[in-house]
Each structure stands twice: as structure tokens, then as C-alpha cells.
Design a protein around this motif. Structure first.
Motif, PDB file in Angstrom:
ATOM      1  N   ARG A   1       0.834  -1.208   0.000  1.00 22.92           N
ATOM      2  CA  ARG A   1       0.000   0.000   0.000  1.00 22.92           C
ATOM      3  C   ARG A   1       0.867   1.257   0.000  1.00 22.92           C
ATOM      4  N   LEU A   2       1.952   1.222   0.767  1.00 23.72           N
ATOM      5  CA  LEU A   2       2.852   2.372   0.825  1.00 23.72           C
ATOM      6  C   LEU A   2       3.534   2.613  -0.519  1.00 23.72           C
ATOM      7  N   SER A   3       3.877   1.549  -1.224  1.00 30.33           N
ATOM      8  CA  SER A   3       4.617   1.698  -2.476  1.00 30.33           C
ATOM      9  C   SER A   3       3.696   1.990  -3.650  1.00 30.33           C
ATOM     10  N   GLY A   4       2.406   1.776  -3.475  1.00 34.58           N
ATOM     11  CA  GLY A   4       1.450   2.053  -4.542  1.00 34.58           C
ATOM     12  C   GLY A   4       0.808   3.414  -4.364  1.00 34.58           C
ATOM     13  N   SER A   5      -0.241   3.622  -5.096  1.00 40.94           N
ATOM     14  CA  SER A   5      -0.946   4.910  -5.007  1.00 40.94           C
ATOM     15  C   SER A   5      -2.174   4.807  -4.109  1.00 40.94           C
ATOM     16  N   ILE A   6      -2.182   3.799  -3.246  1.00 38.32           N
ATOM     17  CA  ILE A   6      -3.326   3.569  -2.354  1.00 38.32           C
ATOM     18  C   ILE A   6      -3.169   4.418  -1.097  1.00 38.32           C
ATOM     19  N   GLU A   7      -4.219   5.124  -0.745  1.00 37.08           N
ATOM     20  CA  GLU A   7      -4.200   5.947   0.472  1.00 37.08           C
ATOM     21  C   GLU A   7      -4.121   5.053   1.709  1.00 37.08           C
ATOM     22  N   ILE A   8      -3.348   5.485   2.672  1.00 38.21           N
ATOM     23  CA  ILE A   8      -3.257   4.788   3.951  1.00 38.21           C
ATOM     24  C   ILE A   8      -4.479   5.166   4.783  1.00 38.21           C
ATOM     25  N   SER A   9      -5.152   4.160   5.318  1.00 36.10           N
ATOM     26  CA  SER A   9      -6.380   4.379   6.081  1.00 36.10           C
ATOM     27  C   SER A   9      -6.120   4.264   7.582  1.00 36.10           C
ATOM     28  N   ALA A  10      -7.120   4.608   8.350  1.00 35.84           N
ATOM     29  CA  ALA A  10      -7.026   4.448   9.808  1.00 35.84           C
ATOM     30  C   ALA A  10      -6.829   2.978  10.164  1.00 35.84           C
ATOM     31  N   SER A  11      -7.439   2.102   9.404  1.00 37.52           N
ATOM     32  CA  SER A  11      -7.273   0.661   9.625  1.00 37.52           C
ATOM     33  C   SER A  11      -5.818   0.235   9.392  1.00 37.52           C
ATOM     34  N   ASP A  12      -5.174   0.819   8.380  1.00 35.05           N
ATOM     35  CA  ASP A  12      -3.761   0.524   8.113  1.00 35.05           C
ATOM     36  C   ASP A  12      -2.890   0.983   9.279  1.00 35.05           C
ATOM     37  N   VAL A  13      -3.195   2.145   9.825  1.00 32.57           N
ATOM     38  CA  VAL A  13      -2.444   2.657  10.980  1.00 32.57           C
ATOM     39  C   VAL A  13      -2.610   1.697  12.153  1.00 32.57           C
ATOM     40  N   GLN A  14      -3.832   1.240  12.389  1.00 33.14           N
ATOM     41  CA  GLN A  14      -4.098   0.302  13.482  1.00 33.14           C
ATOM     42  C   GLN A  14      -3.328  -1.001  13.270  1.00 33.14           C
ATOM     43  N   THR A  15      -3.308  -1.492  12.039  1.00 27.55           N
ATOM     44  CA  THR A  15      -2.570  -2.721  11.731  1.00 27.55           C
ATOM     45  C   THR A  15      -1.089  -2.545  12.034  1.00 27.55           C
ATOM     46  N   ALA A  16      -0.515  -1.426  11.599  1.00 28.91           N
ATOM     47  CA  ALA A  16       0.907  -1.163  11.844  1.00 28.91           C
ATOM     48  C   ALA A  16       1.186  -1.032  13.343  1.00 28.91           C
ATOM     49  N   GLU A  17       0.305  -0.363  14.063  1.00 25.15           N
ATOM     50  CA  GLU A  17       0.481  -0.235  15.516  1.00 25.15           C
ATOM     51  C   GLU A  17       0.411  -1.597  16.200  1.00 25.15           C
ATOM     52  N   ASN A  18      -0.505  -2.443  15.765  1.00 25.67           N
ATOM     53  CA  ASN A  18      -0.636  -3.778  16.345  1.00 25.67           C
ATOM     54  C   ASN A  18       0.600  -4.628  16.056  1.00 25.67           C
ATOM     55  N   LEU A  19       1.112  -4.545  14.834  1.00 24.70           N
ATOM     56  CA  LEU A  19       2.333  -5.275  14.487  1.00 24.70           C
ATOM     57  C   LEU A  19       3.490  -4.830  15.383  1.00 24.70           C
ATOM     58  N   PHE A  20       3.622  -3.526  15.573  1.00 25.54           N
ATOM     59  CA  PHE A  20       4.699  -3.015  16.416  1.00 25.54           C
ATOM     60  C   PHE A  20       4.515  -3.447  17.870  1.00 25.54           C
ATOM     61  N   ALA A  21       3.268  -3.471  18.341  1.00 25.08           N
ATOM     62  CA  ALA A  21       3.009  -3.901  19.714  1.00 25.08           C
ATOM     63  C   ALA A  21       3.426  -5.359  19.922  1.00 25.08           C
ATOM     64  N   ARG A  22       3.258  -6.169  18.882  1.00 24.81           N
ATOM     65  CA  ARG A  22       3.634  -7.583  18.981  1.00 24.81           C
ATOM     66  C   ARG A  22       5.122  -7.821  18.747  1.00 24.81           C
ATOM     67  N   HIS A  23       5.791  -6.914  18.007  1.00 24.11           N
ATOM     68  CA  HIS A  23       7.197  -7.130  17.627  1.00 24.11           C
ATOM     69  C   HIS A  23       8.035  -5.854  17.799  1.00 24.11           C
ATOM     70  N   PRO A  24       8.045  -5.264  18.994  1.00 21.85           N
ATOM     71  CA  PRO A  24       8.775  -4.000  19.182  1.00 21.85           C
ATOM     72  C   PRO A  24      10.284  -4.151  19.037  1.00 21.85           C
ATOM     73  N   GLN A  25      10.792  -5.360  19.152  1.00 20.95           N
ATOM     74  CA  GLN A  25      12.230  -5.596  19.064  1.00 20.95           C
ATOM     75  C   GLN A  25      12.724  -5.657  17.616  1.00 20.95           C
ATOM     76  N   GLU A  26      11.816  -5.634  16.643  1.00 23.12           N
ATOM     77  CA  GLU A  26      12.195  -5.760  15.234  1.00 23.12           C
ATOM     78  C   GLU A  26      12.272  -4.391  14.561  1.00 23.12           C
ATOM     79  N   PRO A  27      13.479  -3.923  14.233  1.00 27.66           N
ATOM     80  CA  PRO A  27      13.617  -2.614  13.574  1.00 27.66           C
ATOM     81  C   PRO A  27      12.774  -2.447  12.300  1.00 27.66           C
TER      82      PRO A  27
END
Length: 77
Positions: A29-55
Motif C-alpha cells: 500500500r505504501l509503495s502504490g498509489s493507495i491511500e493509507i487508512s485508519a485501519s492501516d495505521v491500526q494494523t501497523a500499531e498492532n504489528l509493532f506492539a507484537r514485535h517491538p524488538q524488530e527494527p
């Protein structure tokens, strides 16, 4: 114009397949022309919450937040 961002690569041995699939979908989605949605932000936040040790997961969250902020800025013009 800023230089292209480095690609995000999440190691298979560091993150479960389901989370990698979510991360890869966000990268697409980031590399395409697709707008980032609130759901995408939530997904990214959830991924980080599960894997904060991964740069790469932190980088993905940062890029998603920046894209969402840019979208919000454009919508207020």
C-alpha cells in the motif's frame, strides 16, 4: 525531492507468517498509489506492539504514520 526509502524486509525467523503477510500488505500500500487508512495505521500499531524488538516493524510503523499524516494534511487544504 527526497530519496526513495529503503525497502522494508522482515525476517521470516523473527515474525510469524500471518504478521509478515500483514506487513507485506502495508508495504504494498505504501509503495502504490493507495491511500493509507485508519485501519492501516491500526494494523501497523498492532504489528509493532507484537514485535517491538524488530527494527523493520518500527520502520513500517513510522512510514505508515507519516503517510497517514500526509494524507490528513492534504485533506485539510
Amino acid at each position: 525531492m527526497p530519496a526513495a526509502a529503503e525497502p522494508i524486509s522482515i525476517r521470516a525467523d523473527a515474525v510469524p507468517a500471518a504478521d509478515r503477510a500483514e506487513a507485506e500488505a502495508l508495504v504494498q500500500r505504501l509503495s502504490g498509489s493507495i491511500e493509507i487508512s485508519a485501519s492501516d495505521v491500526q494494523t501497523a500499531e498492532n504489528l509493532f506492539a507484537r514485535h517491538p524488538q524488530e527494527p523493520p516493524v518500527r520502520q513500517l510503523l513510522e512510514r505508515v504514520l507519516m503517510a497517514a499524516a500526509a494524507r490528513e494534511s492534504r485533506s485539510k487544504r
